[in-house]
Design an enzyme around this catalytic site. Structure first.
Site, PDB file in Angstrom:
ATOM      1  N   ASP A   1      42.083  35.677  44.785  1.00 50.44           N
ATOM      2  CA  ASP A   1      41.685  34.447  44.092  1.00 50.44           C
ATOM      3  C   ASP A   1      40.240  34.454  43.600  1.00 50.44           C
ATOM      4  O   ASP A   1      39.717  33.415  43.175  1.00 50.44           O
ATOM      5  CB  ASP A   1      41.949  33.233  44.987  1.00 50.44           C
ATOM      6  CG  ASP A   1      43.441  32.948  45.078  1.00 50.44           C
ATOM      7  OD1 ASP A   1      44.130  33.102  44.050  1.00 50.44           O
ATOM      8  OD2 ASP A   1      43.926  32.603  46.169  1.00 50.44           O
TER       9      ASP A   1
ATOM     10  N   ASP B   1      50.767  33.614  41.378  1.00 45.66           N
ATOM     11  CA  ASP B   1      49.495  32.929  41.117  1.00 45.66           C
ATOM     12  C   ASP B   1      48.457  33.878  40.493  1.00 45.66           C
ATOM     13  O   ASP B   1      47.545  33.449  39.783  1.00 45.66           O
ATOM     14  CB  ASP B   1      48.886  32.360  42.405  1.00 45.66           C
ATOM     15  CG  ASP B   1      49.897  31.724  43.342  1.00 45.66           C
ATOM     16  OD1 ASP B   1      51.056  32.176  43.357  1.00 45.66           O
ATOM     17  OD2 ASP B   1      49.531  30.802  44.080  1.00 45.66           O
TER      18      ASP B   1
HETATM   19  N1  GLY Z   1      47.205  29.603  44.553  1.00 52.39           N
HETATM   20  C1  GLY Z   1      47.595  28.874  45.693  1.00 52.39           C
HETATM   21  C2  GLY Z   1      48.383  27.666  45.367  1.00 52.39           C
HETATM   22  O1  GLY Z   1      48.746  27.448  44.228  1.00 52.39           O
HETATM   23  O2  GLY Z   1      48.651  26.930  46.290  1.00 52.39           O
END
Ligand code: GLY
Length: 384
Positions: A102, A162
């Site tokens: 992330d 994601d």
């Molecule tokens: N990227 C983590 C979520 O969307 O919860």
């Protein structure tokens, strides 16, 4: 599609302005209370806690402040966001919670944004250091960026959907340096992801495992969805938002095909007010919605429209669907009637199976809601 997506009046400039005024009021109030701390991931009783710069999601608050700066031109926002850039540099220096994919969310919205808006050398250098760290998570065996955990831990050998929002940091790093290795890894990852995480019916797995030794694909598994065979709504939305961003850098037509399938599946699972349930296995009843997924999907539709010909049916679908969903969010999903709340968008879900942030505000929902407003208000040079 089960609902009539083409029946709404377009959102007016006045409505956008009013929605943005509310967003700016909430930002002002939070800036006053937080100092240089950050808003937490999700609210409790609609109130976000203040946190330090840890977690995968602090960049969204910084991104909102940059958007506020763009919309108003007020220096107080730029100055606050510039202090965040220093905080994000410090986070890398001290290696605080950076061993995950992330880094894209974190450093695109805090530092690439700062560089694009102000030309800051510190912001560019910090974003590039984050890109280097993200590149270090690329696994040659399997050709993907490992989402979580230590890269040498075979139990963690998986990618997640994601990540489509994290690879723009790598694409940008190649664009700004001329060095191809970032883009090569990002594109290989995207190809691996599209091959395995998109199901033939247009739905998606949340995560996908690969054998750590051989790189052989193993299976799709959910983390925040209802079940391994269902379709976690926010995962689908990350797909809708992420595919156009990778298309923007690669111009690979396969990504438009994947986008069309993903969008069709998503739209066909929307309830009457156009705001999805937290998992797309649900289309009616009392299960919680996830307004954050809806806001993310709107941004994807608006982005994809930059790459679709005027006469293409997909353009009309994107435009109408984005308008319907955003209008519903603006009308029925904001905290306007909840003056105690320091959030923006009601009825979001962070992680239902883990019972975290269910039917609350979450910070990425607020960010993408604001990004969607900005996208409709001006010709936005995106941070991604
Ligand atoms: N990227 C983590 C979520 O969307 O919860």
């Amino acid at each position: 599609m089960s609902i009539d997506i083409f029946s709404q009046q377009p959102i007016t400039a006045e409505q956008l302005q009013e929605a943005m005024s509310h967003a700016l009021q909430q930002i002002d109030r939070n800036l006053e209370q937080l100092g240089d701390q950050f808003l937490g991931l999700s609210s409790e009783n609609l109130i976000y806690p203040a946190i330090d710069n840890i977690s995968w999601a602090t960049g969204f608050w910084t991104g909102m402040i940059w958007l506020a700066y763009e919309v108003t031109g007020h220096d107080k926002y730029r100055e606050a966001a510039e202090r965040h850039v220093i905080s994000f540099k410090d986070r890398l220096d001290r290696e605080v919670d950076i061993d995950h994919h992330d880094l894209g969310f974190l450093y695109t919205l805090s530092c690439v944004s700062a560089y694009k808006l102000t030309g800051s050398g510190l912001a560019r250098e910090t974003a590039l250091r984050a890109a280097d760290h993200l590149l270090g998570r690329f696994k040659e065996k399997g050709a993907f960026i490992q989402a979580w955990g230590e890269v040498n831990n075979g139990q963690e050998s998986r990618l997640i959907i994601d990540s489509l929002m994290n690879v723009p940091l790598l694409f940008w790093a190649s664009e700004t340096t001329g060095r191809p290795q970032y883009e090569q890894a990002a594109y290989e990852h995207v190809r691996t992801l599209t091959k395995h995480i998109f199901r033939p019916d247009g739905s998606t797995y949340h995560t996908y495992y690969f054998d750590a030794e051989s790189g052989r694909p193993i299976k799709g598994v959910t983390h925040q969805g209802h079940s391994d065979s269902s379709c976690w709504a926010r995962g689908q939305a990350w797909g809708i938002a992420g595919l156009p961003l990778s298309y923007r850098y690669t111009k690979d037509p396969a990504l438009i095909d994947a986008y069309k399938n993903t969008l069709q599946y998503y739209l066909a699972r929307l309830p009457g007010d156009y705001v999805n349930y937290w998992d797309l296995v649900f289309t009616q009843g009392d299960e919680p919605r996830d307004s954050s997924a809806a806001a993310i999907a709107v941004c994807g539709m608006l982005e994809m429209n930059k790459w679709v010909e005027q006469e293409d049916e997909l353009k009309r679908l994107n435009t109408q669907a984005a308008q319907c969903i955003l209008q519903s969010l603006m009308t029925s999903y904001t905290t306007k009637g909840f003056p105690h709340s320091n959030g923006l968008l009601l009825h979001a879900v962070y992680a239902k199976p883990q019972k975290v942030g269910v039917d609350e505000c979450n910070i990425w929902g607020d960010y993408f809601y604001m990004e969607a407003l900005v996208r409709l208000m001006k010709d936005w040079e995106l941070y991604w």
